[in-house]
Design a protein around this motif. Structure first.
Motif, short mmCIF file in Angstrom:
data_model
loop_
_atom_site.label_atom_id
_atom_site.label_comp_id
_atom_site.label_asym_id
_atom_site.label_seq_id
_atom_site.Cartn_x
_atom_site.Cartn_y
_atom_site.Cartn_z
N UNK A 23 0.86 -1.20 0.00
CA UNK A 23 0.00 0.00 0.00
C UNK A 23 0.89 1.24 0.00
N UNK A 77 3.48 -4.68 8.65
CA UNK A 77 2.43 -5.07 9.60
C UNK A 77 2.04 -6.52 9.37
N UNK A 78 1.64 -7.18 10.46
CA UNK A 78 1.17 -8.56 10.39
C UNK A 78 -0.29 -8.60 10.82
N UNK A 79 -1.07 -9.46 10.16
CA UNK A 79 -2.49 -9.48 10.53
C UNK A 79 -2.75 -10.36 11.75
N UNK A 80 -4.00 -10.37 12.19
CA UNK A 80 -4.38 -10.98 13.47
C UNK A 80 -4.00 -12.45 13.56
N UNK A 112 -4.31 -3.24 -9.52
CA UNK A 112 -5.77 -3.33 -9.46
C UNK A 112 -6.40 -2.24 -10.32
N UNK B 21 -8.49 -8.53 -0.84
CA UNK B 21 -8.12 -7.47 0.10
C UNK B 21 -9.34 -6.59 0.31
N UNK B 23 -10.45 -2.96 1.53
CA UNK B 23 -9.96 -1.61 1.84
C UNK B 23 -11.15 -0.70 2.10
N UNK B 28 -9.36 4.68 3.34
CA UNK B 28 -8.22 4.09 2.64
C UNK B 28 -7.52 3.00 3.42
N UNK B 29 -7.93 2.76 4.66
CA UNK B 29 -7.29 1.71 5.45
C UNK B 29 -7.45 0.32 4.81
N UNK B 30 -6.34 -0.45 4.83
CA UNK B 30 -6.43 -1.86 4.46
C UNK B 30 -6.89 -2.60 5.71
N UNK B 32 -8.33 -6.05 5.91
CA UNK B 32 -8.13 -7.50 6.06
C UNK B 32 -7.80 -8.14 4.72
N UNK B 33 -7.29 -9.35 4.81
CA UNK B 33 -7.14 -10.20 3.63
C UNK B 33 -7.89 -11.49 3.91
N UNK B 86 -9.41 -6.84 -5.13
CA UNK B 86 -9.48 -5.74 -4.18
C UNK B 86 -10.94 -5.32 -4.03
N UNK B 104 -11.78 -6.55 12.33
CA UNK B 104 -11.07 -7.68 12.94
C UNK B 104 -11.85 -8.30 14.08
N UNK B 111 -7.34 -5.78 10.73
CA UNK B 111 -6.60 -6.98 11.13
C UNK B 111 -5.10 -6.70 11.18
N UNK B 112 -4.64 -5.68 10.47
CA UNK B 112 -3.20 -5.38 10.44
C UNK B 112 -2.87 -4.38 11.55
N UNK B 113 -3.13 -4.76 12.79
CA UNK B 113 -2.94 -3.84 13.92
C UNK B 113 -1.60 -4.04 14.61
#
Lengths: 138, 138
Positions: A23, A77-80, A112, B21, B23, B28-30, B32-33, B86, B104, B111-113
Motif C-alpha cells: 500500500x 504489519x502482520x495481521x491478526x 488493481x 483485500x 480496503x 483508505x485503510x487496508x 483484512x485479507x 481488491x 477484525x 486486522x493489520x494492527x
C-alpha cells in the motif's frame, strides 16, 4: 535487527510463502499483492525496499530491479492470525530518483486497474510507462 | 447481473480460491485479507456486502453476520494477472446502523494492527469492541 520476533509469528503456507499487500503510504492506494518467503522478508528489512518471492520465476524478486520502480519500505504489519502481511511503501520510479512510480508491470500505477462494473471489466487510471520501453532491455 | 465476464478472468488457485483485500473506501485503510470462491463472489455482488469463504470453517462467511460489522461493497477490482481481488468497502457496524465498525475479530479496526518495529511486534490503534461481548452470544 533481530527479526525472529517477527518471523516466529508468521504462518507461512505449505510452500513457505505468505501473501503481502503493498500500500502506498502517501496516497493510500493498494498497489499489488505478492508473496514473501522468510528470505525475502529478511532482505526487505535489511535493504529497506520491498523484496518478494516470484512464484513464476522461483527466485527472489527485488521489486523494480529492472523497471526502476522500487518500493521504499515505510512500515511492515502482520495481521491478526499471522497469515498476511501489509507493507506500507513509497512507490518510487527511476531507481528512487522519482517519487511517483508504477507498481504494475503493465505500466499502470496499481495492479488493481480493472474494475468490474455493469457486467464488464473496465480499465481505470492512466499508464505511467509503456512496458515495451521498460522491459525490452534484456 | 452477468458476472461471467468477471469470473472468467479470475485465476482461482487449486482450492478454487482467490485472495481478496478489503480496503475501506472512505479512509483508505487496508482492513483484512480473506479468500473468496466463485459462490462468495456471486453472493457479494448479489447482496452488496462482502461474503468470503472461510478456509477454517469450510463454508461461506457473510462478513459481520455475527458481530454486525458488515462491509458494504463500493467497488470490486481484479489485478493484472487475475489472481487477486481488491474490494473497496465501507466498514459498518451494528448491521449497518453505524458507519464506523471494526473488521477484525479481535475488536481492532483493521486486522493489520501489529507493526514490526525495533525488533518487536507492537499493537497499534484502539479496540472498537470487546470480542468477549460480541462473540459469546451463541
Amino acid at each position: 535487527m533481530n527479526i525472529e520476533n517477527f518471523l516466529k509469528n508468521i504462518k507461512f503456507d505449505n510452500n513457505g510463502l505468505v501473501p503481502a499487500i503493498a500500500q502506498d503510504s502517501t496516497t493510500g492506494e493498494v498497489l499489488m499483492l505478492a508473496y514473501m518467503n522468510k528470505e525475502s522478508i529478511e532482505k526487505t528489512l535489511e535493504k529497506g525496499v520491498a523484496v518478494y518471492w516470484s512464484r513464476s520465476r522461483k527466485s527472489l524478486w527485488i521489486k523494480g530491479e529492472v523497471s526502476g520502480n522500487i518500493q521504499k519500505l515505510e512500515g511492515i504489519f502482520l495481521d491478526c492470525d499471522g497469515d498476511a502481511i501489509l507493507l506500507k511503501i513509497k512507490q518510487l520510479a527511476d531507481g528512487g530518483k522519482s517519487d511517483f512510480g508504477a507498481a504494475c508491470h503493465t505500466g499502470y500505477r496499481t495492479c488493481f486497474y480493472r474494475q468490474f462494473e455493469n457486467g464488464n471489466l473496465v480499465e481505470k487510471g492512466e499508464k505511467l510507462f509503456n512496458p515495451d520501453d521498460v522491459y525490452k532491455k534484456k
